[in-house]
Design a protein around this motif. Sequence first.
Motif, PDB file in Angstrom:
ATOM      1  N   PHE A   1       0.846  -1.190   0.000  1.00 55.88           N
ATOM      2  CA  PHE A   1       0.000   0.000   0.000  1.00 55.88           C
ATOM      3  C   PHE A   1       0.880   1.239   0.000  1.00 55.88           C
ATOM      4  CE2 PHE A   1      -3.284  -2.818   1.782  1.00 55.88           C
ATOM      5  CZ  PHE A   1      -4.325  -2.459   0.949  1.00 55.88           C
ATOM      6  N   ARG A   2       0.382   2.259  -0.638  1.00 56.18           N
ATOM      7  CA  ARG A   2       1.110   3.522  -0.628  1.00 56.18           C
ATOM      8  C   ARG A   2       0.129   4.586  -0.143  1.00 56.18           C
ATOM      9  NH1 ARG A   2       5.430   5.652  -3.498  1.00 56.18           N
ATOM     10  NH2 ARG A   2       5.691   3.767  -4.723  1.00 56.18           N
ATOM     11  N   ILE A   3       0.505   5.268   0.921  1.00 56.45           N
ATOM     12  CA  ILE A   3      -0.360   6.331   1.408  1.00 56.45           C
ATOM     13  C   ILE A   3       0.283   7.664   1.055  1.00 56.45           C
ATOM     14  CG2 ILE A   3      -1.424   7.382   3.439  1.00 56.45           C
ATOM     15  CD1 ILE A   3      -1.221   4.541   4.709  1.00 56.45           C
ATOM     16  N   ALA A   4      -0.401   8.450   0.268  1.00 56.26           N
ATOM     17  CA  ALA A   4       0.094   9.740  -0.223  1.00 56.26           C
ATOM     18  C   ALA A   4       1.490   9.558  -0.815  1.00 56.26           C
ATOM     19  CB  ALA A   4       0.069  10.791   0.879  1.00 56.26           C
ATOM     20  N   ASP A   5       2.456  10.349  -0.394  1.00 59.52           N
ATOM     21  CA  ASP A   5       3.783  10.277  -1.003  1.00 59.52           C
ATOM     22  C   ASP A   5       4.768   9.461  -0.183  1.00 59.52           C
ATOM     23  OD1 ASP A   5       3.016  11.717  -3.143  1.00 59.52           O
ATOM     24  OD2 ASP A   5       3.541  13.655  -2.267  1.00 59.52           O
ATOM     25  N   ARG A   6       4.261   8.919   0.934  1.00 59.94           N
ATOM     26  CA  ARG A   6       5.164   8.138   1.761  1.00 59.94           C
ATOM     27  C   ARG A   6       5.573   6.862   1.025  1.00 59.94           C
ATOM     28  NH1 ARG A   6       1.920   7.967   7.164  1.00 59.94           N
ATOM     29  NH2 ARG A   6       0.555   9.407   6.080  1.00 59.94           N
ATOM     30  N   LYS A   7       6.675   6.290   1.477  1.00 63.88           N
ATOM     31  CA  LYS A   7       7.099   5.080   0.767  1.00 63.88           C
ATOM     32  C   LYS A   7       6.149   3.930   1.104  1.00 63.88           C
ATOM     33  CE  LYS A   7      10.907   2.587   3.090  1.00 63.88           C
ATOM     34  NZ  LYS A   7      10.588   2.391   4.448  1.00 63.88           N
ATOM     35  N   SER A   8       5.982   3.045   0.166  1.00 66.05           N
ATOM     36  CA  SER A   8       4.915   2.060   0.295  1.00 66.05           C
ATOM     37  C   SER A   8       5.222   1.066   1.415  1.00 66.05           C
ATOM     38  CB  SER A   8       4.712   1.335  -1.026  1.00 66.05           C
ATOM     39  OG  SER A   8       5.837   0.540  -1.285  1.00 66.05           O
ATOM     40  N   THR A   9       4.145   0.604   2.062  1.00 68.57           N
ATOM     41  CA  THR A   9       4.315  -0.379   3.116  1.00 68.57           C
ATOM     42  C   THR A   9       3.716  -1.693   2.651  1.00 68.57           C
ATOM     43  OG1 THR A   9       2.280   0.469   4.026  1.00 68.57           O
ATOM     44  CG2 THR A   9       4.298   1.170   5.098  1.00 68.57           C
ATOM     45  N   ARG A  10       4.278  -2.753   3.149  1.00 70.23           N
ATOM     46  CA  ARG A  10       3.824  -4.076   2.756  1.00 70.23           C
ATOM     47  C   ARG A  10       2.772  -4.554   3.755  1.00 70.23           C
ATOM     48  NH1 ARG A  10       7.717  -7.872  -0.392  1.00 70.23           N
ATOM     49  NH2 ARG A  10       7.033  -6.257  -1.830  1.00 70.23           N
ATOM     50  N   ALA A  11       1.556  -4.801   3.293  1.00 69.31           N
ATOM     51  CA  ALA A  11       0.496  -5.254   4.194  1.00 69.31           C
ATOM     52  C   ALA A  11       0.587  -6.751   4.420  1.00 69.31           C
ATOM     53  CB  ALA A  11      -0.864  -4.879   3.628  1.00 69.31           C
TER      54      ALA A  11
END
Lengths: 271, 276
Positions: free
Chosen positions: A21-31
């Motif tokens: 998942f990518r929230i706004a411009d933050r680096k993507s996190t793995r769910a």
Amino acid sequence: MPLERVEAGSMIRVEGITKDFRIADRKSTRAVESVSFEVRKSGFVSLIGPTGCGKTTILEIIAGLTEPTSGSVIKNNSRPSMAMVFQDYAVFPWMNALRNITYVLSLKGVPKSDRIHLAMEALSKVGLEDFKEYFPSQLSGGMRQRLAIARAVSARPQLLLLDEPFASVDGLTREKLQDLILDIFLTTGTTILLVTHDIDEALYLSDKVVVFSESPGKVVHELEIHLDRPRQRHCTSLNDYKKELTGYMQNDGVEHALRAHSSKLCCEVLQ
Amino acid sequence: MHAKNKNDKNIAGEIVSFFRFSFGTIITGQFAVVIIPLLLLWEVVPRLHLFSRNLFPTFSDCASAFEHLLLHSNLMGHIGLSVFFFLIGLILSVITAVPIGILLGWNPALRKYFMPVFQILAPIPPTAWVPIALIFLGVGFPLRVFLVYLSSFFPIFLNTFQAIKDTDRRYVLSARVFGASELNILIHVHFYHALGAILMSIRTGISIGLIMLTAAEMYGVNGGLGFLLVHSKEFFRIPDMVVCMAVLGFIGWFLTEIIKYLEKRICLWKESRQEA
């Protein structure tokens, strides 16, 4: 030959699903990371794990609401009919109890003349036949969730997805709803996939419990439960299973996964 | 024949229940306790000759001005003109702002193309449109309709847009799992989810539209309540001005009550559990 038999008995198979998942411009996190498990036809599988381990993400991917970053869901039937019950009664507030169900039946292509009859049948199954004219806001929390269940089963889905459906009701109501689901499961043979964070609930209801670890969500363990239904809540045999499960959940899941992984590597090296 | 009769009865019953709903909140003992002393105060204070009575008329002065306007100055005609053009402007803006708001709230692609246009136009105060509208439309009736339309369009459009866009994701997802098409979801989920907000935005549109109607009527037209207001000012008839203000207030209140009543009748699900 045996392989084919497994295929035929399988409802869906989740294979190596990863979702970022990518929230706004933050680096993507793995769910979730490379999650695999199988749900057999007419089986009852629970996904259990701490909040935020991506169980719901898996359910949404199976339901086709989001696409996985990698991996796939292999469905026995190309498009098995599915229904989903959400945590916070996602019944439509602007439709009364009866209309909530007839609307879903219309989506499933049930002819108009049969809808009311089928809807009333579903309502009486959950004991809401006297409340057909009521809007969700006029029903109690437990009744609303019963309505959501009635709506989900009214169209006789092959696969029923339950996303923590009992999380926001009180304990007594929860037990009643669990028995309702169990009754539906036993009488209709619908395949059920339940997401929960309640160990007792998972053990009371399912054939198989899939344990998830936290961020990113990974499958730590799969536990088959060989007990006849209806089960006694808190009986000794369930308690044994519970000890085993709690062990898996309390230990650091990642460590477990790593240990399993390294032992597998050792085996491979030895071979 | 029988069915028609029943229908007529329904409409009559509806009207009766509307009046009970709207005036019912005003004609109460509790409100009388507040309003009667206030009116008495209004009647008595100007008689103390602290100010000239010409500047500060009593309640009865205003009441007799109302009677006079009604009988000799065609007050009903002015009201009719104002209401007529106001309703044309308002209805035009409802039938354009609501569909456009729904479309842009629903479809992200359309939103990207067209939303900036509205975002640029919306903050322009409606009164700033008056000079340019005067040049293009003159001082006649099109000016009134245009200004009412323009001023009520943006609140209705923006609120509809937002309400559709903010539809609770759970409802959309649950419809989608059951296999609903996106168009079906728009009609059965997004629209109903936003309906309350849409009706609410029409109420905002009514109040802003009335402001602009009054402003438009002050420019040289010879009819309507805004005209009557300015006309009374020129003859220094303060009671007449008070009457115009009161009538304008009443129109705004009455139209708002209609929308509130509609909301009560359509959005049945908003009536929560009542004690038996």
